[in-house]
Design a protein around this motif. Structure first.
Motif, PDB file in Angstrom:
ATOM      1  N   TYR A  67       0.795  -1.239   0.000  1.00 23.59           N
ATOM      2  CA  TYR A  67       0.000   0.000   0.000  1.00 23.59           C
ATOM      3  C   TYR A  67       0.820   1.276   0.000  1.00 23.59           C
ATOM      4  O   TYR A  67       0.352   2.326  -0.400  1.00 23.59           O
ATOM      5  CB  TYR A  67      -0.948   0.013   1.217  1.00 23.59           C
ATOM      6  CG  TYR A  67      -1.862  -1.186   1.293  1.00 23.59           C
ATOM      7  CD1 TYR A  67      -2.400  -1.749   0.131  1.00 23.59           C
ATOM      8  CD2 TYR A  67      -2.204  -1.748   2.522  1.00 23.59           C
ATOM      9  CE1 TYR A  67      -3.236  -2.858   0.198  1.00 23.59           C
ATOM     10  CE2 TYR A  67      -3.043  -2.862   2.595  1.00 23.59           C
ATOM     11  CZ  TYR A  67      -3.547  -3.409   1.423  1.00 23.59           C
ATOM     12  OH  TYR A  67      -4.370  -4.499   1.500  1.00 23.59           O
ATOM     13  N   TYR A  68       2.067   1.186   0.478  1.00 21.99           N
ATOM     14  CA  TYR A  68       2.890   2.393   0.624  1.00 21.99           C
ATOM     15  C   TYR A  68       3.736   2.698  -0.610  1.00 21.99           C
ATOM     16  O   TYR A  68       4.252   3.791  -0.753  1.00 21.99           O
ATOM     17  CB  TYR A  68       3.839   2.232   1.833  1.00 21.99           C
ATOM     18  CG  TYR A  68       4.540   0.885   1.890  1.00 21.99           C
ATOM     19  CD1 TYR A  68       5.716   0.657   1.200  1.00 21.99           C
ATOM     20  CD2 TYR A  68       3.991  -0.175   2.629  1.00 21.99           C
ATOM     21  CE1 TYR A  68       6.344  -0.577   1.241  1.00 21.99           C
ATOM     22  CE2 TYR A  68       4.613  -1.419   2.679  1.00 21.99           C
ATOM     23  CZ  TYR A  68       5.793  -1.618   1.981  1.00 21.99           C
ATOM     24  OH  TYR A  68       6.395  -2.837   2.016  1.00 21.99           O
ATOM     25  N   CYS A  69       3.891   1.716  -1.497  1.00 22.46           N
ATOM     26  CA  CYS A  69       4.957   1.810  -2.496  1.00 22.46           C
ATOM     27  C   CYS A  69       4.491   2.337  -3.855  1.00 22.46           C
ATOM     28  O   CYS A  69       3.500   1.862  -4.417  1.00 22.46           O
ATOM     29  CB  CYS A  69       5.596   0.436  -2.660  1.00 22.46           C
ATOM     30  SG  CYS A  69       7.019   0.463  -3.768  1.00 22.46           S
ATOM     31  N   GLN A 106      18.655  -3.540  -7.155  1.00 23.15           N
ATOM     32  CA  GLN A 106      17.344  -3.494  -6.508  1.00 23.15           C
ATOM     33  C   GLN A 106      16.233  -3.367  -7.532  1.00 23.15           C
ATOM     34  O   GLN A 106      16.411  -2.737  -8.578  1.00 23.15           O
ATOM     35  CB  GLN A 106      17.264  -2.315  -5.526  1.00 23.15           C
ATOM     36  CG  GLN A 106      15.997  -2.365  -4.683  1.00 23.15           C
ATOM     37  CD  GLN A 106      15.897  -1.213  -3.702  1.00 23.15           C
ATOM     38  OE1 GLN A 106      15.495  -0.125  -4.043  1.00 23.15           O
ATOM     39  NE2 GLN A 106      16.291  -1.478  -2.466  1.00 23.15           N
ATOM     40  N   GLY A 107      15.104  -3.972  -7.227  1.00 23.20           N
ATOM     41  CA  GLY A 107      13.981  -3.849  -8.136  1.00 23.20           C
ATOM     42  C   GLY A 107      12.692  -4.341  -7.519  1.00 23.20           C
ATOM     43  O   GLY A 107      12.678  -4.881  -6.410  1.00 23.20           O
ATOM     44  N   GLY A 108      11.625  -4.126  -8.244  1.00 26.74           N
ATOM     45  CA  GLY A 108      10.355  -4.720  -7.861  1.00 26.74           C
ATOM     46  C   GLY A 108      10.451  -6.224  -8.054  1.00 26.74           C
ATOM     47  O   GLY A 108      11.443  -6.739  -8.591  1.00 26.74           O
ATOM     48  N   HIS A 161      12.273  -5.959   6.698  1.00 19.82           N
ATOM     49  CA  HIS A 161      11.123  -6.725   7.211  1.00 19.82           C
ATOM     50  C   HIS A 161       9.875  -5.847   7.222  1.00 19.82           C
ATOM     51  O   HIS A 161       8.781  -6.338   7.339  1.00 19.82           O
ATOM     52  CB  HIS A 161      11.444  -7.315   8.587  1.00 19.82           C
ATOM     53  CG  HIS A 161      11.704  -6.305   9.654  1.00 19.82           C
ATOM     54  ND1 HIS A 161      12.904  -5.635   9.766  1.00 19.82           N
ATOM     55  CD2 HIS A 161      10.907  -5.822  10.636  1.00 19.82           C
ATOM     56  CE1 HIS A 161      12.828  -4.792  10.789  1.00 19.82           C
ATOM     57  NE2 HIS A 161      11.628  -4.882  11.323  1.00 19.82           N
ATOM     58  N   GLU A 162      10.058  -4.532   7.118  1.00 19.64           N
ATOM     59  CA  GLU A 162       9.002  -3.492   7.011  1.00 19.64           C
ATOM     60  C   GLU A 162       8.308  -3.195   8.339  1.00 19.64           C
ATOM     61  O   GLU A 162       8.083  -2.056   8.680  1.00 19.64           O
ATOM     62  CB  GLU A 162       7.952  -3.797   5.925  1.00 19.64           C
ATOM     63  CG  GLU A 162       8.519  -4.190   4.556  1.00 19.64           C
ATOM     64  CD  GLU A 162       9.366  -3.132   3.852  1.00 19.64           C
ATOM     65  OE1 GLU A 162       9.549  -2.044   4.397  1.00 19.64           O
ATOM     66  OE2 GLU A 162       9.875  -3.421   2.760  1.00 19.64           O
ATOM     67  N   THR A 163       7.923  -4.214   9.093  1.00 24.32           N
ATOM     68  CA  THR A 163       7.428  -4.056  10.470  1.00 24.32           C
ATOM     69  C   THR A 163       7.426  -5.436  11.087  1.00 24.32           C
ATOM     70  O   THR A 163       7.136  -6.421  10.408  1.00 24.32           O
ATOM     71  CB  THR A 163       6.004  -3.459  10.557  1.00 24.32           C
ATOM     72  OG1 THR A 163       5.552  -3.549  11.929  1.00 24.32           O
ATOM     73  CG2 THR A 163       5.007  -4.202   9.678  1.00 24.32           C
ATOM     74  N   PHE A 232       8.998   6.902   6.243  1.00 20.44           N
ATOM     75  CA  PHE A 232       7.947   6.677   5.257  1.00 20.44           C
ATOM     76  C   PHE A 232       7.640   8.030   4.614  1.00 20.44           C
ATOM     77  O   PHE A 232       7.603   9.055   5.300  1.00 20.44           O
ATOM     78  CB  PHE A 232       6.687   6.123   5.930  1.00 20.44           C
ATOM     79  CG  PHE A 232       5.445   6.344   5.104  1.00 20.44           C
ATOM     80  CD1 PHE A 232       5.193   5.549   3.984  1.00 20.44           C
ATOM     81  CD2 PHE A 232       4.552   7.374   5.403  1.00 20.44           C
ATOM     82  CE1 PHE A 232       4.073   5.780   3.190  1.00 20.44           C
ATOM     83  CE2 PHE A 232       3.434   7.602   4.619  1.00 20.44           C
ATOM     84  CZ  PHE A 232       3.197   6.804   3.511  1.00 20.44           C
ATOM     85  N   ILE A 233       7.470   8.026   3.293  1.00 21.10           N
ATOM     86  CA  ILE A 233       7.093   9.250   2.576  1.00 21.10           C
ATOM     87  C   ILE A 233       5.942   8.877   1.651  1.00 21.10           C
ATOM     88  O   ILE A 233       6.041   7.902   0.894  1.00 21.10           O
ATOM     89  CB  ILE A 233       8.281   9.800   1.736  1.00 21.10           C
ATOM     90  CG1 ILE A 233       9.512  10.039   2.634  1.00 21.10           C
ATOM     91  CG2 ILE A 233       7.887  11.084   1.004  1.00 21.10           C
ATOM     92  CD1 ILE A 233      10.778  10.425   1.870  1.00 21.10           C
ATOM     93  N   PRO A 234       4.816   9.590   1.723  1.00 15.34           N
ATOM     94  CA  PRO A 234       3.679   9.181   0.891  1.00 15.34           C
ATOM     95  C   PRO A 234       3.952   9.334  -0.603  1.00 15.34           C
ATOM     96  O   PRO A 234       4.742  10.186  -1.012  1.00 15.34           O
ATOM     97  CB  PRO A 234       2.554  10.119   1.345  1.00 15.34           C
ATOM     98  CG  PRO A 234       3.232  11.266   2.003  1.00 15.34           C
ATOM     99  CD  PRO A 234       4.533  10.763   2.550  1.00 15.34           C
TER     100      PRO A 234
HETATM  101  N1  SAH Z   1      11.125  -5.361  -3.999  1.00  8.35           N
HETATM  102  C1  SAH Z   1      12.222  -5.215  -3.076  1.00  8.35           C
HETATM  103  C2  SAH Z   1      12.695  -3.765  -2.968  1.00  8.35           C
HETATM  104  C3  SAH Z   1      11.679  -2.860  -2.356  1.00  8.35           C
HETATM  105  S1  SAH Z   1      12.025  -1.128  -2.461  1.00  8.35           S
HETATM  106  C4  SAH Z   1      11.814  -5.797  -1.748  1.00  8.35           C
HETATM  107  O1  SAH Z   1      10.709  -6.281  -1.620  1.00  8.35           O
HETATM  108  O2  SAH Z   1      12.621  -5.803  -0.835  1.00  8.35           O
HETATM  109  C5  SAH Z   1      13.050  -0.890  -1.076  1.00  8.35           C
HETATM  110  C6  SAH Z   1      12.416  -0.320   0.189  1.00  8.35           C
HETATM  111  O3  SAH Z   1      11.851   0.965  -0.055  1.00  8.35           O
HETATM  112  C7  SAH Z   1      11.246  -1.095   0.750  1.00  8.35           C
HETATM  113  O4  SAH Z   1      11.683  -2.216   1.453  1.00  8.35           O
HETATM  114  C8  SAH Z   1      10.536  -0.064   1.616  1.00  8.35           C
HETATM  115  O5  SAH Z   1      10.908  -0.161   2.975  1.00  8.35           O
HETATM  116  C9  SAH Z   1      11.004   1.272   1.027  1.00  8.35           C
HETATM  117  N2  SAH Z   1       9.846   2.052   0.555  1.00  8.35           N
HETATM  118  C10 SAH Z   1       8.883   1.683  -0.302  1.00  8.35           C
HETATM  119  N3  SAH Z   1       7.925   2.635  -0.408  1.00  8.35           N
HETATM  120  C11 SAH Z   1       8.305   3.642   0.419  1.00  8.35           C
HETATM  121  C12 SAH Z   1       7.727   4.897   0.793  1.00  8.35           C
HETATM  122  N4  SAH Z   1       6.574   5.297   0.290  1.00  8.35           N
HETATM  123  N5  SAH Z   1       8.412   5.682   1.666  1.00  8.35           N
HETATM  124  C13 SAH Z   1       9.596   5.281   2.166  1.00  8.35           C
HETATM  125  N6  SAH Z   1      10.168   4.103   1.889  1.00  8.35           N
HETATM  126  C14 SAH Z   1       9.541   3.292   1.022  1.00  8.35           C
END
Ligand code: SAH
Length: 346
Positions: A67-69, A106-108, A161-163, A232-234
């Motif tokens: 949701y954040y990306c 790095q990538g999706g 791990h994100e959270t 986190f940045i929207p």
């Molecule tokens: N697909 C890879 C790389 C993800 S991008 C993976 O799954 O690991 C790398 C990092 O960017 C993410 O792990 C996340 O923590 C961060 N990220 C993604 N969206 C973001 C946002 N809106 N604000 C800040 N950091 C973000």
């Protein structure tokens, strides 16, 4: 509270309640004390050296829908691109000439890049630049895939791990993604022999102090070589478009705590930190960070790897980014070094 920082400094650990108290009651004076201790520890292990990693953002296609990306699958405004093998190798060659000795791919999560292709790219980079480390950051894969990349020569893997809180995880991700699997991936990577990196976003929507304490305790338990945290940045085209960003102040405080918890860790002052404040990365270094990750991606695709709004350095050539960072780091009395930048032992 000062005594809690002293305890963390000496014992490298605090209890759940102590961490909670420290984060909840943080203030300017406490932060200054923490940063001083954090710098003392990082100087003990790494002197004034700052390591650099060349970030190659090689695809913004992603099958996930976090949701954040900004590059989530559902964002139809994202202009998708892929770099081919030659383009990726070219980024490494340019980076090598600029003094980079670590490349981060790095990538999706993009199934276009079959495991064999990733393994081939990794082994080719290692053959051309045997004195360099290759880091992968391409999300959740099977044990077998991770093993194949490792056998091809990949040295490190970044997977935030994100959270560490299950409930919070489910508020940031769709139901097909689980914290359990994310953690399992990190344990698998560690078992295979990678140097691993975890991490989380500071101030992500629905994050509470409890979540942060769980993150810190998880990091302590996992003992990764690297920890990446940034605010986190929207992003305007995501469900979290209207949520507020994480703060500089809390991110710096947590960088300081993490430095004291894992004294020899590799901790980047992230691009996201540089995005929310013009001196964010310098302040990150002064709070205990010891790594920067300038971009090596070709300039024509930089704008497209938009994880969040207003990301910095999207217009600059690799050489410009490197010089700019060097100046920034020297301005605070630290040195950007030409090195693989491995984790020193404790
Ligand atoms: N697909 C890879 C790389 C993800 S991008 C993976 O799954 O690991 C790398 C990092 O960017 C993410 O792990 C996340 O923590 C961060 N990220 C993604 N969206 C973001 C946002 N809106 N604000 C800040 N950091 C973000």
């Amino acid at each position: 509270m000062i005594s809690l920082i002293d305890k963390l400094y000496h014992e490298r650990a605090l209890s759940y309640d102590e961490l909670y108290m420290l984060v909840e009651n943080r203030n300017k004076e406490l932060s200054e004390y923490l940063f001083e201790k954090a710098r003392q520890v990082r100087i003990q292990y790494y002197g004034h050296d700052v390591y650099m990693r060349g970030l190659i953002e090689f695809t913004n296609y992603c099958k996930n829908d976090c949701y954040y990306c900004g590059i989530r699958r559902s964002n139809c405004n994202a202009d998708r691109y892929r770099l081919n093998r030659e383009q990726i190798l070219n980024c490494c060659n340019i980076g090598y000439a600029l003094g980079f000795r670590t490349f981060v791919l790095q990538g999706g999560e993009d199934s276009y890049y079959k495991d064999e292709l990733i393994a081939d790219i990794v082994s080719t980079i290692k053959a051309i630049h045997p004195d360099c480390a290759v880091t992968l950051s391409i999300g959740e894969k099977s044990y077998e895939s991770y093993k194949m990349f490792f056998d091809a020569g990949a040295d490190r893997y970044l997977l935030r791990h994100e959270t560490a809180n299950c409930n919070h995880y489910s508020k940031l991700h769709p139901a097909n993604l689980s914290l359990e699997n994310r953690k399992q991936c990190l344990y698998n990577l560690k078992e295979i022999g990678y140097e691993i990196g975890c991490g989380f976003m500071v101030g992500s929507p629905f994050q509470t102090i409890d979540c942060i304490v769980e993150d810190l305790l998880f990091i302590k338990e996992l003992e990764p070589h690297m920890i990446g945290i940034g605010p986190f940045i929207p992003h305007k085209d995501t469900p979290f478009a209207n949520k507020s960003a994480g703060t500089l102040e809390l991110t710096l405080f947590l960088l300081g705590i993490i430095r004291l918890m894992l004294p020899n860790a590799l901790i980047p002052a992230t691009t996201a930190l540089g995005t929310i404040h013009p001196k964010g990365r310098e302040l990150g270094i002064l709070s205990g960070a010891n790594v920067v990750m300038p971009n090596l991606s070709p300039t024509d695709i930089r704008e497209k790897y938009m994880l969040y709004d207003n990301k910095i350095c999207t217009g600059d050539e690799a050489a410009e980014c490197r010089m700019c960072l060097q100046n920034r780091i020297e301005s605070i009395g630290y040195n950007l070094v030409i090195s693989r930048g491995d984790c020193v032992s404790i």
